[in-house]
Design a protein around this motif. Structure first.
Motif, short mmCIF file in Angstrom:
data_model
loop_
_atom_site.label_atom_id
_atom_site.label_comp_id
_atom_site.label_asym_id
_atom_site.label_seq_id
_atom_site.Cartn_x
_atom_site.Cartn_y
_atom_site.Cartn_z
N VAL A 28 0.85 -1.19 0.00
CA VAL A 28 0.00 0.00 0.00
C VAL A 28 0.89 1.25 0.00
CG1 VAL A 28 -1.98 -1.05 1.17
CG2 VAL A 28 -0.14 0.00 2.53
N PRO A 29 0.39 2.37 -0.52
CA PRO A 29 1.17 3.61 -0.45
C PRO A 29 1.46 3.99 1.00
CG PRO A 29 -0.68 3.85 -1.96
CD PRO A 29 -0.90 2.57 -1.23
N ALA A 30 2.70 4.42 1.27
CA ALA A 30 3.05 4.89 2.61
C ALA A 30 3.11 6.41 2.63
CB ALA A 30 4.39 4.30 3.04
N SER A 31 3.76 7.01 1.64
CA SER A 31 3.82 8.47 1.56
C SER A 31 4.47 8.86 0.25
CB SER A 31 4.63 9.06 2.73
OG SER A 31 5.99 8.71 2.61
N ALA A 32 4.34 10.14 -0.08
CA ALA A 32 5.06 10.73 -1.20
C ALA A 32 5.69 12.00 -0.67
CB ALA A 32 4.11 11.02 -2.36
N ASP A 33 6.70 12.51 -1.36
CA ASP A 33 7.28 13.77 -0.90
C ASP A 33 7.26 14.78 -2.03
OD1 ASP A 33 9.50 13.14 -2.49
OD2 ASP A 33 10.62 12.29 -0.82
N ALA A 34 7.99 15.86 -1.86
CA ALA A 34 7.92 16.96 -2.83
C ALA A 34 8.71 16.67 -4.10
CB ALA A 34 8.43 18.24 -2.18
N GLN A 276 17.42 32.80 5.08
CA GLN A 276 17.76 32.26 3.75
C GLN A 276 16.82 31.10 3.42
OE1 GLN A 276 19.04 29.15 2.70
NE2 GLN A 276 19.75 29.72 0.66
N ARG A 277 16.60 30.25 4.39
CA ARG A 277 15.74 29.08 4.16
C ARG A 277 14.28 29.50 3.93
NH1 ARG A 277 15.02 23.63 4.70
NH2 ARG A 277 13.11 22.97 5.73
N HIS A 278 13.79 30.46 4.70
CA HIS A 278 12.40 30.90 4.53
C HIS A 278 12.16 31.43 3.11
CE1 HIS A 278 12.43 30.36 8.74
NE2 HIS A 278 12.74 31.59 9.10
N LEU A 279 13.09 32.26 2.63
CA LEU A 279 12.94 32.83 1.30
C LEU A 279 12.96 31.74 0.23
CD1 LEU A 279 15.26 35.93 1.81
CD2 LEU A 279 12.77 35.97 1.63
N LYS A 280 13.87 30.79 0.41
CA LYS A 280 13.92 29.65 -0.51
C LYS A 280 12.62 28.86 -0.48
CE LYS A 280 16.01 25.87 0.91
NZ LYS A 280 16.99 24.80 1.18
N VAL A 281 12.12 28.59 0.73
CA VAL A 281 10.91 27.78 0.89
C VAL A 281 9.70 28.46 0.26
CG1 VAL A 281 9.27 26.89 2.62
CG2 VAL A 281 11.72 26.44 2.86
N LEU A 282 9.60 29.78 0.41
CA LEU A 282 8.50 30.51 -0.24
C LEU A 282 8.54 30.26 -1.75
CD1 LEU A 282 8.61 33.88 1.73
CD2 LEU A 282 6.77 32.18 1.81
N GLY A 283 9.73 30.25 -2.32
CA GLY A 283 9.88 29.97 -3.74
C GLY A 283 9.55 28.53 -4.08
N ILE A 284 10.03 27.60 -3.25
CA ILE A 284 9.81 26.17 -3.53
C ILE A 284 8.33 25.81 -3.41
CG2 ILE A 284 10.19 23.85 -2.60
CD1 ILE A 284 13.07 24.70 -2.04
N PHE A 285 7.66 26.29 -2.36
CA PHE A 285 6.24 25.97 -2.19
C PHE A 285 5.43 26.51 -3.36
CE2 PHE A 285 6.13 25.46 2.75
CZ PHE A 285 6.91 24.32 2.63
N SER A 286 5.81 27.70 -3.85
CA SER A 286 5.12 28.28 -5.01
C SER A 286 5.40 27.45 -6.26
CB SER A 286 5.58 29.72 -5.23
OG SER A 286 5.32 30.52 -4.09
N ARG A 287 6.65 27.02 -6.42
CA ARG A 287 7.01 26.22 -7.60
C ARG A 287 6.31 24.87 -7.60
NH1 ARG A 287 13.27 24.89 -8.44
NH2 ARG A 287 12.80 23.42 -6.75
N LEU A 288 6.19 24.27 -6.42
CA LEU A 288 5.51 22.98 -6.33
C LEU A 288 4.07 23.09 -6.84
CD1 LEU A 288 6.83 21.72 -2.88
CD2 LEU A 288 7.06 20.52 -5.06
N PHE A 289 3.45 24.24 -6.59
CA PHE A 289 2.08 24.45 -7.05
C PHE A 289 2.04 24.75 -8.55
CE2 PHE A 289 -1.48 27.57 -7.67
CZ PHE A 289 -2.49 26.61 -7.72
N HIS A 290 2.79 25.76 -8.96
CA HIS A 290 2.66 26.25 -10.34
C HIS A 290 3.33 25.34 -11.37
CE1 HIS A 290 0.74 30.02 -9.22
NE2 HIS A 290 1.58 30.08 -8.19
N ARG A 291 4.42 24.71 -11.00
CA ARG A 291 5.11 23.84 -11.97
C ARG A 291 4.69 22.39 -11.86
NH1 ARG A 291 11.42 22.66 -11.31
NH2 ARG A 291 10.50 21.13 -9.87
N ASP A 292 4.53 21.93 -10.59
CA ASP A 292 4.32 20.50 -10.36
C ASP A 292 2.88 20.13 -10.03
OD1 ASP A 292 7.05 20.39 -10.75
OD2 ASP A 292 7.50 20.47 -8.60
N GLY A 293 2.01 21.14 -9.90
CA GLY A 293 0.60 20.86 -9.62
C GLY A 293 0.33 20.35 -8.22
N LYS A 294 1.24 20.60 -7.28
CA LYS A 294 1.06 20.15 -5.89
C LYS A 294 0.63 21.35 -5.04
CE LYS A 294 4.46 16.42 -6.29
NZ LYS A 294 5.65 15.75 -5.69
N ASP A 295 -0.63 21.35 -4.62
CA ASP A 295 -1.15 22.51 -3.88
C ASP A 295 -1.11 22.34 -2.37
OD1 ASP A 295 -3.13 20.67 -3.44
OD2 ASP A 295 -4.75 21.86 -4.34
#
Length: 333
Positions: A28-34, A276-295
């Motif tokens: 069975v599926p256990a998890s997926a990540d980003a 530095q990490r917060h700024l990166k994460v804001l970009g990554i979370f946005s990219r996950l949505f707009h590029r990868d379709g993960k909301d």
């Protein structure tokens, strides 16, 4: 669960069925990540196992050699990381022991936090004690800059449709330079790079279980602490965070880690690394949505933004950055 990789995975597990006493019907599926990785859980009748984890990492996207290297490195350092039981590098599968289903995120509360973070601190110090140069990739200026650039590219432009004017662009550039200067001045150790409540598992022995470490690098000593206590998924009062960082600083110095004698300096480094990490994460979370379709990460943006604003406002030289960050509050997340 009918994709072609799943059929390939089932065939591989069938070949292991007898040696690991696997019950193929329990997969069975256990998890997926980003990333492109995903995980499955399967029952085993082998003594001392119960269930095992199967990692599916498409080789063209997620080569397994880095995961295996870091897994062995952290295991030798004494951390509780998954044991690699079987590997199929060509097709991108690993069979691992199961560190359980209890994440720190699910188990953390006002009563458990001190104990759980004490264990996480000890594991972090152990990992940092094992650090050697030229083993893991360097968290260098170029990588720090690339990560920061995700903020204007994906969060400001793509997510919020904000175009900075010339003055703001120059202010952002100067702020980034100051942040990177601080980050590079810090002592270097092994950096997990995602050492937070979703990647730490509550285990009966050698707590915590540590997962999702394949992007580990050799970089600033405060990075994992910032991941842990300025966590995108759970927030704590500032006085508790300071207390936990003090305990980490004390344990680290006692263990001989290259930490500043002055805690004020260490906490400033912790904050600037966190920014530095917060700024990166804001970009990554946005990219996950707009590029990868993960909301699923959009709901976590407000907390990360508040961390970044609060930190930038505490330092006079970062006030222009704070103003840019504050201006995004009025835009819809």
């Amino acid at each position: 669960m009918t994709d072609s990789r799943l059929n390939t995975l089932r065939n591989w597990l069938k070949a292991l069925e007898a040696s690991w006493q696997l019950d193929l019907d329990t997969l069975v599926p256990a998890s997926a990540d980003a990333s492109f990785r995903r995980y499955f859980r399967i029952a085993s009748k082998m003594p001392n196992f119960g269930t095992l984890i199967v990692m599916d990492a498409p080789p063209q996207h997620e080569p397994l050699d880095t995961f295996i290297k870091v897994d062995l490195l952290l295991s030798e350092a004494g951390l509780n990381v998954p044991k690699i039981l079987e590997q199929n590098l060509a097709e991108g599968f690993l069979l691992l022991n199961d560190l359980g289903t209890k994440t720190y995120l699910a188990e953390l509360n006002n009563e458990t936090a001190d104990h759980l973070y004490k264990d996480a601190t000890h594991a972090l110090v152990q990992m940092q004690q094992a650090s050697k140069p030229n083993v893991l990739p360097n968290y260098d200026e170029a990588l720090l800059q690339r990560e920061l650039d995700l903020f204007p590219e994906w969060y400001l432009k793509k997510h919020l449709h904000i175009e900075l004017n010339e003055q703001q662009t120059e202010q952002l550039k100067k702020s980034f330079a100051l942040i990177i200067e601080n980050n590079l001045a810090q002592a270097k150790v092994y950096v997990h790079r995602d050492y937070h409540s979703r990647n730490l598992m509550l285990t009966e022995k050698n707590n915590p279980g540590v997962i999702d470490f394949q992007d580990a690098v050799y970089g600033p000593i405060t990075y994992d602490a910032a991941s842990l206590w300025r966590d995108a998924y759970i927030a704590w009062p500032e006085e508790r965070v300071i207390d936990w960082v003090i305990k980490f600083w004390e344990e680290g110095r006692k263990a001989g880690l290259p930490m500043p004698d002055d805690f004020g300096q260490f906490y400033r480094d912790f904050e600037w690394m966190g920014l530095q990490r917060h700024l990166k994460v804001l970009g990554i979370f946005s990219r996950l949505f707009h590029r990868d379709g993960k909301d699923g990460y959009l709901k976590d943006i407000p907390l990360v933004l508040e961390y970044a604003i609060a930190c930038a406002n505490r330092y006079i030289e970062l006030k222009p950055l704070a103003r840019i960050l504050e201006s995004t509050r009025s835009n819809k997340e």
